[in-house]
Design a protein around this motif. Structure first.
Motif, PDB file in Angstrom:
ATOM      1  N   ALA A 342       0.831  -1.204   0.000  1.00  0.00           N
ATOM      2  CA  ALA A 342       0.000   0.000   0.000  1.00  0.00           C
ATOM      3  C   ALA A 342       0.867   1.256   0.000  1.00  0.00           C
ATOM      4  CB  ALA A 342      -0.922  -0.009   1.225  1.00  0.00           C
ATOM      5  N   LEU A 343       1.921   1.261   0.804  1.00  0.00           N
ATOM      6  CA  LEU A 343       2.778   2.443   0.917  1.00  0.00           C
ATOM      7  C   LEU A 343       3.606   2.638  -0.358  1.00  0.00           C
ATOM      8  CD1 LEU A 343       3.633   4.702   2.845  1.00  0.00           C
ATOM      9  CD2 LEU A 343       5.438   3.196   3.693  1.00  0.00           C
ATOM     10  N   GLU A 344       4.191   1.552  -0.877  1.00  0.00           N
ATOM     11  CA  GLU A 344       5.051   1.664  -2.049  1.00  0.00           C
ATOM     12  C   GLU A 344       4.260   1.966  -3.321  1.00  0.00           C
ATOM     13  OE1 GLU A 344       8.121   1.935  -2.174  1.00  0.00           O
ATOM     14  OE2 GLU A 344       8.990   0.980  -0.399  1.00  0.00           O
ATOM     15  N   ALA A 345       2.959   1.694  -3.306  1.00  0.00           N
ATOM     16  CA  ALA A 345       2.133   2.008  -4.471  1.00  0.00           C
ATOM     17  C   ALA A 345       2.048   3.517  -4.699  1.00  0.00           C
ATOM     18  CB  ALA A 345       0.738   1.419  -4.305  1.00  0.00           C
ATOM     19  N   THR A 346       2.387   4.302  -3.683  1.00  0.00           N
ATOM     20  CA  THR A 346       2.370   5.760  -3.830  1.00  0.00           C
ATOM     21  C   THR A 346       3.668   6.285  -4.441  1.00  0.00           C
ATOM     22  OG1 THR A 346       3.270   6.162  -1.603  1.00  0.00           O
ATOM     23  CG2 THR A 346       0.874   5.937  -1.803  1.00  0.00           C
ATOM     24  N   LEU A 365      -5.882  -0.651   0.998  1.00  0.00           N
ATOM     25  CA  LEU A 365      -5.647   0.081   2.230  1.00  0.00           C
ATOM     26  C   LEU A 365      -5.395   1.554   1.923  1.00  0.00           C
ATOM     27  CD1 LEU A 365      -3.262  -2.379   4.150  1.00  0.00           C
ATOM     28  CD2 LEU A 365      -5.695  -1.980   4.565  1.00  0.00           C
ATOM     29  N   PRO A 366      -6.163   2.476   2.525  1.00  0.00           N
ATOM     30  CA  PRO A 366      -5.963   3.912   2.252  1.00  0.00           C
ATOM     31  C   PRO A 366      -4.683   4.421   2.921  1.00  0.00           C
ATOM     32  CG  PRO A 366      -7.672   3.607   3.917  1.00  0.00           C
ATOM     33  CD  PRO A 366      -7.291   2.238   3.436  1.00  0.00           C
ATOM     34  N   VAL A 367      -3.926   5.214   2.194  1.00  0.00           N
ATOM     35  CA  VAL A 367      -2.692   5.801   2.716  1.00  0.00           C
ATOM     36  C   VAL A 367      -2.859   7.315   2.757  1.00  0.00           C
ATOM     37  CG1 VAL A 367      -0.197   6.031   2.373  1.00  0.00           C
ATOM     38  CG2 VAL A 367      -1.367   3.925   1.678  1.00  0.00           C
TER      39      VAL A 367
END
Length: 627
Positions: A342-346, A365-367
């Motif tokens: 989820a984090l690296e997708a940003t 999952l919302p970041v």
């Protein structure tokens, strides 16, 4: 001209007729009829000698003294002394030997015939109204959309516009394996759609397709002469006239026309002339069946002499894309993978992409509050938790401390040359990830096989950093490593090896390594047959596999050895015949029989190359040095 074409088309019939007439003649002798013996043998001699004499005349027109000239003179001489049986048997054996030679050579070219048979002649081109029209393959244009159904041969190079299926790409790669095809994936002319339905937009057609280039390359390669063939050609230019001179000297010294004629017949270097080309054709054909394209006899000779293999790293020794090679978890593993994905997708960093792929794709999952910190990593808030994913500097800046065991694991990952990512949640390390361009699993054993087959040194040249390069080299058993190189630097190192007396083969992907491929004694492109690979390299491994590389190296050595065996057999037979002639136990007919038999021996010896490597698939887990 028409008569010559007629003779060429009916040589087999002439050979059979000659054999029947010889049988009739000996039947007449057994019945006690002088004319019944002589006339059939005279006719047999004449009809068999005509095609031989025409070939001799054609060669003389281009100032070549051929084997056919020796036989023609011998037949005329045999007629002059009334030895019709000798002339009939000599001409029959010569034609019969040529017949068997052509049949055997046709078998060695079977790989080309099987390839060309796969080439489609028409294509179903999609029309504006949605229908299809069968169009001659030569009339298909770039940009046309062709329809391919199960069991059809793909007629063009292109990309899949719509549809899915599986293609058998054995004609391109040498490996019969179903390859999945879907939208935007490339396809190649000559491959077979074994399942599914495809609409393909043509990018290359006709002679520009990969398949057409492969067929052309193998055909040209089989006609390209090796060093041994070139030597034999030069040798034959002097040898054949020398035989004529020797026969003349024998006639003047002995006044024995029969002996001089026999010298002409037995001195024909037939096995010597055919031995090297047939080995060359058979060896190249063997490689072509396995997706190994060797550009002719010269390339085969050069490959056999290679003692130093130089490899590019990325995409050659490694798989060419970053993946997670190791992971250590200090909390729930599935939860850690979801958080890091989820984090690296940003982020759009390659390491982040590898982590997202490792986790099975981005999650829902919302970041919030995500921040990409250049050179360190990514931070953000997920489900109320503060999450960091990055290097040691990043997590330390957010107050995260690693235990002694975690630091040891991190150091072990980094020692392999991998990039590392630390995942921390609310100040606590929950996972460590090692990300690297993974080594091809078959490479270590294949490199051992190359050394067992005669390679003295394995060298890696790469533009990657020294730490990663050395780590990869240690795992693979590479002897010498040079890292952080530009393409021009790689060429410099290749030249240094050559100046040191090494015969160098450079193994690369055929695109960014084209300068090194061209500079090396033998350039070996591991790839799917790009134009640059085919044009620049001496050997193309269509399947891009290391077992194919090992097979190519062993095949080259075996082909050169086979050529030498054939040359040795041919010379030994000529010497035996001449010694036997002067010793009195070899005569014209028996000598011609031995001569033609020697031609068959060298052909059958060369044919062993067609099955080389077929008896057992190369097992890279148990490296063997025998074929």
């Amino acid at each position: 001209m028409k008569f010559q074409r007629w003779l060429q088309a009916h040589t087999t019939a002439i050979t059979i007729a000659s054999a029947l007439l010889i049988a009739v003649g000996y039947l007449g002798k057994w019945l006690g009829s002088t004319w019944g013996y002589a006339v059939p043998l005279m006719v047999a001699s004449i009809i068999a000698a005509v095609p031989i004499a025409i070939h001799a005349y054609q060669a003389l027109r281009v100032k070549v003294i051929s084997i056919e000239l020796l036989v023609t003179i011998a037949v005329i001489g045999a007629f002059a002394i009334g030895e019709y049986n000798e002339s009939a048997i000599v001409t029959f054996l010569f034609l019969f030997g040529n017949f068997l030679e052509q049949k055997t050579l046709a078998k060695t070219r079977a790989s080309i015939k099987s390839l060309t048979a796969l080439a489609p002649t028409t294509a179903a081109v999609l029309q504006p109204d949605g229908s299809t029209a069968d169009v001659d393959i030569d009339d298909v244009e770039v940009g046309d959309v062709v329809v391919v159904r199960p069991g059809d041969a793909i007629p063009v190079d292109g990309v899949v516009a719509t549809g899915t299926g599986y293609a058998d790409e054995a004609a391109i790669t040498g490996e019969s394996r179903a390859v999945s095809k879907e939208a935007d994936t490339p396809v190649y002319s000559g491959t077979i759609l074994s399942d599914g339905y495809l609409q393909i937009r043509a990018t290359k057609v006709g002679d520009d397709t990969t398949f057409a280039k492969i067929v052309e390359l193998v055909e040209d390669a089989q006609d390209t002469k090796s060093h041994a063939e070139k030597f034999i050609d030069r040798f034959a230019q002097y040898y054949t006239p020398a035989v004529l001179v020797i026969a003349a000297v024998v006639l003047l010294a002995s006044r024995d026309l029969r002996l001089a004629i026999t010298v002409l017949v037995l001195g024909c270097p037939g096995a010597l002339v055919i031995g090297a080309p047939v080995s060359n054709v058979a060896g190249i054909g063997n490689g072509a069946k396995r997706g190994i394209l060797v550009k002719g006899g010269t390339a085969m000779d050069g490959m056999a002499k290679v003692d130093t293999f130089v490899f590019d790293k990325t995409g050659t020794l490694t798989q060419g894309n970053t993946t997670v090679t190791d992971a250590a978890y200090y909390a729930d593993a599935a939860g850690a993978r979801q958080l890091v994905a989820a984090l690296e997708a940003t982020s759009n960093h390659p390491l982040g992409s590898a982590l997202v792929a490792f986790a099975g794709g981005s999650t829902n999952l919302p970041v919030t509050d995500s921040q990409v910190i250049k050179g360190q990593g990514v931070t953000g808030t997920i489900a109320g938790q503060h999450v960091c994913a990055g290097n040691l500097k990043l997590v330390q800046a957010h107050g995260v401390a690693l235990t002694v065991a975690q630091r040891a694991k991190l150091a072990a990952m980094q020692a392999t040359g991998a990039s590392t990512v630390i995942l921390a949640v609310d100040g606590t390390v929950t996972a460590l990830f090692a990300i690297a361009d993974a080594i091809r699993p078959e490479v270590p054993a294949a490199l051992q096989a190359l050394k067992a087959s005669g390679a003295k040194e394995l060298v890696m040249l790469t533009g990657d950093n020294a730490v990663t390069a050395n780590a990869v080299a240690r795992q693979l058993g590479i002897d010498t490593v040079h890292a952080e190189l530009l393409p021009a630097d790689k060429v410099t190192y290749v030249r240094q090896l050559q100046q040191a007396g090494r015969t160098v083969a450079f193994v690369g992907d055929g695109i960014n390594d084209s300068p090194s491929l061209a500079t090396a004694d033998i350039g070996i492109a591991m790839g799917s047959g790009t134009d640059v690979a085919i044009d620049t390299s001496d050997v193309v491994l269509m399947r891009s596999s290391f077992d194919a590389l090992v097979h190519a190296y062993r095949l080259a050595k075996k082909t050169v050895l086979n050529t030498r065996e054939n040359v040795a057999i041919a010379i030994a037979v000529v010497l035996f015949l001449l010694v036997g002639l002067f010793a009195g136990f070899i005569y014209m007919a028996s000598g011609m029989f031995v001569h033609e038999a020697s031609i068959l021996v060298v052909i059958f010896n060369a044919m062993r190359l067609i099955g080389f490597g077929k008896s057992a698939k190369l097992d890279l887990r148990q490296v063997q040095t025998t074929d």
